[in-house]
Scaffold this motif. Structure first.
Motif, PDB file in Angstrom:
ATOM      1  N   GLU A 146       0.843  -1.107   0.108  1.00 17.78           N
ATOM      2  CA  GLU A 146       0.127  -0.026   0.090  1.00 17.78           C
ATOM      3  C   GLU A 146       0.974   1.262  -0.049  1.00 17.78           C
ATOM      4  OE1 GLU A 146      -3.156   0.143  -0.620  1.00 17.78           O
ATOM      5  OE2 GLU A 146      -3.197  -2.039  -0.591  1.00 17.78           O
ATOM      6  N   ASN A 147       1.923   1.247   0.773  1.00 17.87           N
ATOM      7  CA  ASN A 147       2.919   2.301   0.999  1.00 17.87           C
ATOM      8  C   ASN A 147       3.566   2.542  -0.581  1.00 17.87           C
ATOM      9  OD1 ASN A 147       2.204   3.435   3.430  1.00 17.87           O
ATOM     10  ND2 ASN A 147       3.692   2.190   4.350  1.00 17.87           N
ATOM     11  N   LEU A 148       3.985   1.258  -1.186  1.00 16.14           N
ATOM     12  CA  LEU A 148       4.474   1.770  -2.580  1.00 16.14           C
ATOM     13  C   LEU A 148       3.478   2.038  -3.578  1.00 16.14           C
ATOM     14  CD1 LEU A 148       6.300  -2.240  -2.610  1.00 16.14           C
ATOM     15  CD2 LEU A 148       7.435   0.131  -2.676  1.00 16.14           C
ATOM     16  N   LYS A 149       2.285   1.859  -3.514  1.00 19.47           N
ATOM     17  CA  LYS A 149       1.355   2.433  -4.207  1.00 19.47           C
ATOM     18  C   LYS A 149       1.156   4.066  -3.929  1.00 19.47           C
ATOM     19  CE  LYS A 149      -1.948  -0.466  -3.324  1.00 19.47           C
ATOM     20  NZ  LYS A 149      -3.189  -1.090  -3.610  1.00 19.47           N
ATOM     21  N   ARG A 150       1.216   4.242  -2.614  1.00 21.10           N
ATOM     22  CA  ARG A 150       1.147   5.704  -2.023  1.00 21.10           C
ATOM     23  C   ARG A 150       2.185   6.715  -2.643  1.00 21.10           C
ATOM     24  NH1 ARG A 150       1.692   6.075   4.388  1.00 21.10           N
ATOM     25  NH2 ARG A 150       2.221   8.278   4.569  1.00 21.10           N
ATOM     26  N   VAL A 151       3.442   6.101  -2.735  1.00 18.90           N
ATOM     27  CA  VAL A 151       4.698   6.914  -3.274  1.00 18.90           C
ATOM     28  C   VAL A 151       4.753   6.874  -4.849  1.00 18.90           C
ATOM     29  CG1 VAL A 151       5.525   7.091  -0.951  1.00 18.90           C
ATOM     30  CG2 VAL A 151       6.407   5.148  -2.502  1.00 18.90           C
ATOM     31  N   LYS A 152       4.095   6.187  -5.319  1.00 18.90           N
ATOM     32  CA  LYS A 152       4.013   5.943  -6.996  1.00 18.90           C
ATOM     33  C   LYS A 152       5.303   5.554  -7.467  1.00 18.90           C
ATOM     34  CE  LYS A 152       0.601   9.636  -7.629  1.00 18.90           C
ATOM     35  NZ  LYS A 152      -0.575   9.455  -8.156  1.00 18.90           N
ATOM     36  N   VAL A 153       5.796   4.250  -6.849  1.00 16.01           N
ATOM     37  CA  VAL A 153       7.044   3.786  -7.402  1.00 16.01           C
ATOM     38  C   VAL A 153       6.734   2.870  -8.629  1.00 16.01           C
ATOM     39  CG1 VAL A 153       8.208   3.910  -5.394  1.00 16.01           C
ATOM     40  CG2 VAL A 153       6.831   2.018  -5.550  1.00 16.01           C
ATOM     41  N   TRP A 154       6.152   3.382  -9.717  1.00 11.89           N
ATOM     42  CA  TRP A 154       6.245   2.722 -11.057  1.00 11.89           C
ATOM     43  C   TRP A 154       6.778   3.608 -11.997  1.00 11.89           C
ATOM     44  CZ3 TRP A 154       1.523   3.593  -8.219  1.00 11.89           C
ATOM     45  CH2 TRP A 154       0.870   4.694  -8.604  1.00 11.89           C
ATOM     46  N   VAL A 155       6.744   2.993 -13.146  1.00 15.83           N
ATOM     47  CA  VAL A 155       7.330   3.765 -14.288  1.00 15.83           C
ATOM     48  C   VAL A 155       5.940   3.814 -15.211  1.00 15.83           C
ATOM     49  CG1 VAL A 155       8.680   3.905 -16.611  1.00 15.83           C
ATOM     50  CG2 VAL A 155       9.745   3.130 -14.286  1.00 15.83           C
ATOM     51  N   PRO A 156       5.401   5.044 -15.631  1.00 13.32           N
ATOM     52  CA  PRO A 156       4.346   5.040 -16.214  1.00 13.32           C
ATOM     53  C   PRO A 156       4.537   4.927 -17.632  1.00 13.32           C
ATOM     54  CG  PRO A 156       4.882   7.361 -15.623  1.00 13.32           C
ATOM     55  CD  PRO A 156       5.794   6.415 -14.909  1.00 13.32           C
ATOM     56  N   VAL A 157       3.968   3.653 -18.228  1.00 14.77           N
ATOM     57  CA  VAL A 157       4.025   3.482 -19.717  1.00 14.77           C
ATOM     58  C   VAL A 157       2.941   3.519 -20.354  1.00 14.77           C
ATOM     59  CG1 VAL A 157       5.402   1.831 -21.366  1.00 14.77           C
ATOM     60  CG2 VAL A 157       6.455   2.698 -19.224  1.00 14.77           C
ATOM     61  N   ASP A 158       2.626   3.867 -21.680  1.00 13.16           N
ATOM     62  CA  ASP A 158       1.278   3.652 -22.402  1.00 13.16           C
ATOM     63  C   ASP A 158       1.577   2.267 -23.253  1.00 13.16           C
ATOM     64  OD1 ASP A 158      -0.968   3.637 -23.791  1.00 13.16           O
ATOM     65  OD2 ASP A 158      -0.655   5.907 -24.338  1.00 13.16           O
ATOM     66  N   GLY A 159       0.951   1.408 -22.788  1.00 16.39           N
ATOM     67  CA  GLY A 159       1.147   0.015 -23.469  1.00 16.39           C
ATOM     68  C   GLY A 159       0.328  -0.362 -24.560  1.00 16.39           C
ATOM     69  N   THR A 160      -0.544   0.909 -25.215  1.00 19.40           N
ATOM     70  CA  THR A 160      -1.456   0.647 -26.210  1.00 19.40           C
ATOM     71  C   THR A 160      -0.707   0.657 -27.597  1.00 19.40           C
ATOM     72  OG1 THR A 160      -1.927   2.973 -26.353  1.00 19.40           O
ATOM     73  CG2 THR A 160      -3.313   1.763 -25.129  1.00 19.40           C
ATOM     74  N   TYR A 161       0.544   1.239 -27.595  1.00 16.64           N
ATOM     75  CA  TYR A 161       1.269   1.094 -28.746  1.00 16.64           C
ATOM     76  C   TYR A 161       2.831   1.228 -28.810  1.00 16.64           C
ATOM     77  CZ  TYR A 161       1.617   6.024 -28.102  1.00 16.64           C
ATOM     78  OH  TYR A 161       1.958   7.428 -27.402  1.00 16.64           O
ATOM     79  N   LEU A 168       6.173   2.373 -28.224  1.00 17.64           N
ATOM     80  CA  LEU A 168       6.866   3.535 -28.003  1.00 17.64           C
ATOM     81  C   LEU A 168       8.532   3.812 -28.301  1.00 17.64           C
ATOM     82  CD1 LEU A 168       5.671   4.429 -24.277  1.00 17.64           C
ATOM     83  CD2 LEU A 168       4.661   5.119 -26.530  1.00 17.64           C
ATOM     84  N   GLY A 169       8.776   2.334 -28.850  1.00 18.70           N
ATOM     85  CA  GLY A 169      10.146   2.322 -29.287  1.00 18.70           C
ATOM     86  C   GLY A 169      10.949   2.132 -28.163  1.00 18.70           C
ATOM     87  N   PRO A 170      12.255   2.126 -28.293  1.00 15.62           N
ATOM     88  CA  PRO A 170      13.426   2.075 -27.172  1.00 15.62           C
ATOM     89  C   PRO A 170      13.241   3.270 -26.330  1.00 15.62           C
ATOM     90  CG  PRO A 170      14.711   2.554 -29.330  1.00 15.62           C
ATOM     91  CD  PRO A 170      12.813   2.424 -29.592  1.00 15.62           C
ATOM     92  N   GLY A 171      13.481   2.978 -25.017  1.00 14.89           N
ATOM     93  CA  GLY A 171      13.381   3.953 -23.794  1.00 14.89           C
ATOM     94  C   GLY A 171      14.859   4.541 -24.043  1.00 14.89           C
TER      95      GLY A 171
END
Length: 249
Positions: free
Chosen positions: A117-132, A134-137
């Protein structure tokens, strides 16, 4: 004597709301055995030391090689991983208890969902749009990779939370493991997208200001993660943002 049994004393609890009680077991000692192997032996023949039939002990384990973090418990009063705690002496007594900072589910199994719950609270993720595609990061420089790898070794065992004096219901402190993940994701070129929001969360209730810098976390970490360094760096990031926010008003 090599065949003298090991005495295992276990604090048990049938339900989250029931009263805990102790049961004692004798387990045949074998060279190289660990705490998990004693629990497996008890499960095979669930009989107390006095000869009374009982139920197998409820506990969590998976990898058995200190990677998954699930078998954390109190062993002789100290926070440890049951898979890597060896029983070296025939006849020794080992006392097992569930972690004390988390709600007991049953026996040695606890509910550690507060970590996630605390991991979600501090937003520890990389936001990526998976609908298409995006090419190499963006490329991550070797110097940044070298900083990030030790931070990424966290196994969510929660030992750092167990030994932290600030982990109380009153403080709602997120803990060293969470702060370390904030540093890790702020290092990543894509993860920095949410850096401001993470630091805002660190300024809020239970954030980094609750840390008393007792350093218990860095001493107990089974993966030797530089937790106190992460706390210092994130604290600096939070202070810098707070000052900049002040001048933007």
């Amino acid at each position: 004597m090599p065949d003298e049994p090991v005495h295992i004393r276990i604090k048990r609890q049938a339900t989250p709301d029931s009263q805990p009680y102790w049961e004692d077991f004798d387990v045949r000692w074998r060279s190289g055995m660990n705490v998990i192997s004693t629990l497996m032996d008890i499960a095979a023949t669930p009989m107390t030391r006095s000869g009374t039939a009982t139920s197998p002990i409820v506990y969590e384990s998976n990898c058995l090689e200190e990677v998954c973090g699930s078998c954390a418990m109190l062993i002789n009063g100290k926070s440890a991983m049951a898979c890597s705690r060896l029983l070296r002496t025939p006849g020794e007594t080992v006392k097992l208890e569930p972690l004390s900072r988390f709600p007991v589910v049953r026996d040695l199994m606890v509910d550690r969902s507060v970590l996630f719950e605390n991991l979600k609270r501090v937003k520890v993720w990389v936001p990526v749009d998976g609908t298409y595609d995006l090419g190499p990061g963006p490329r991550v420089p070797p110097a940044v990779q070298e900083q990030a790898y030790p931070l990424s070794r966290c196994i969510s065992c929660c030992l750092c939370l167990e030994v932290c004096p600030q982990m109380t219901g009153e403080t709602r402190f997120v803990g060293a493991a969470i702060i370390n993940q904030v540093r890790l994701f702020n290092l990543h070129p894509t993860g920095r997208t949410l850096k401001a929001e993470r630091l805002d969360a660190m300024m809020g209730d239970g954030g980094i200001h609750e840390c008393s810098f007792a350093q218990n976390c860095v001493r107990i970490c089974p993966k030797s993660i530089p937790l106190t360094t992460s706390i210092s760096i994130v604290y600096g990031q939070v202070m810098k943002k707070a000052i900049l926010d002040l001048f933007r008003k």
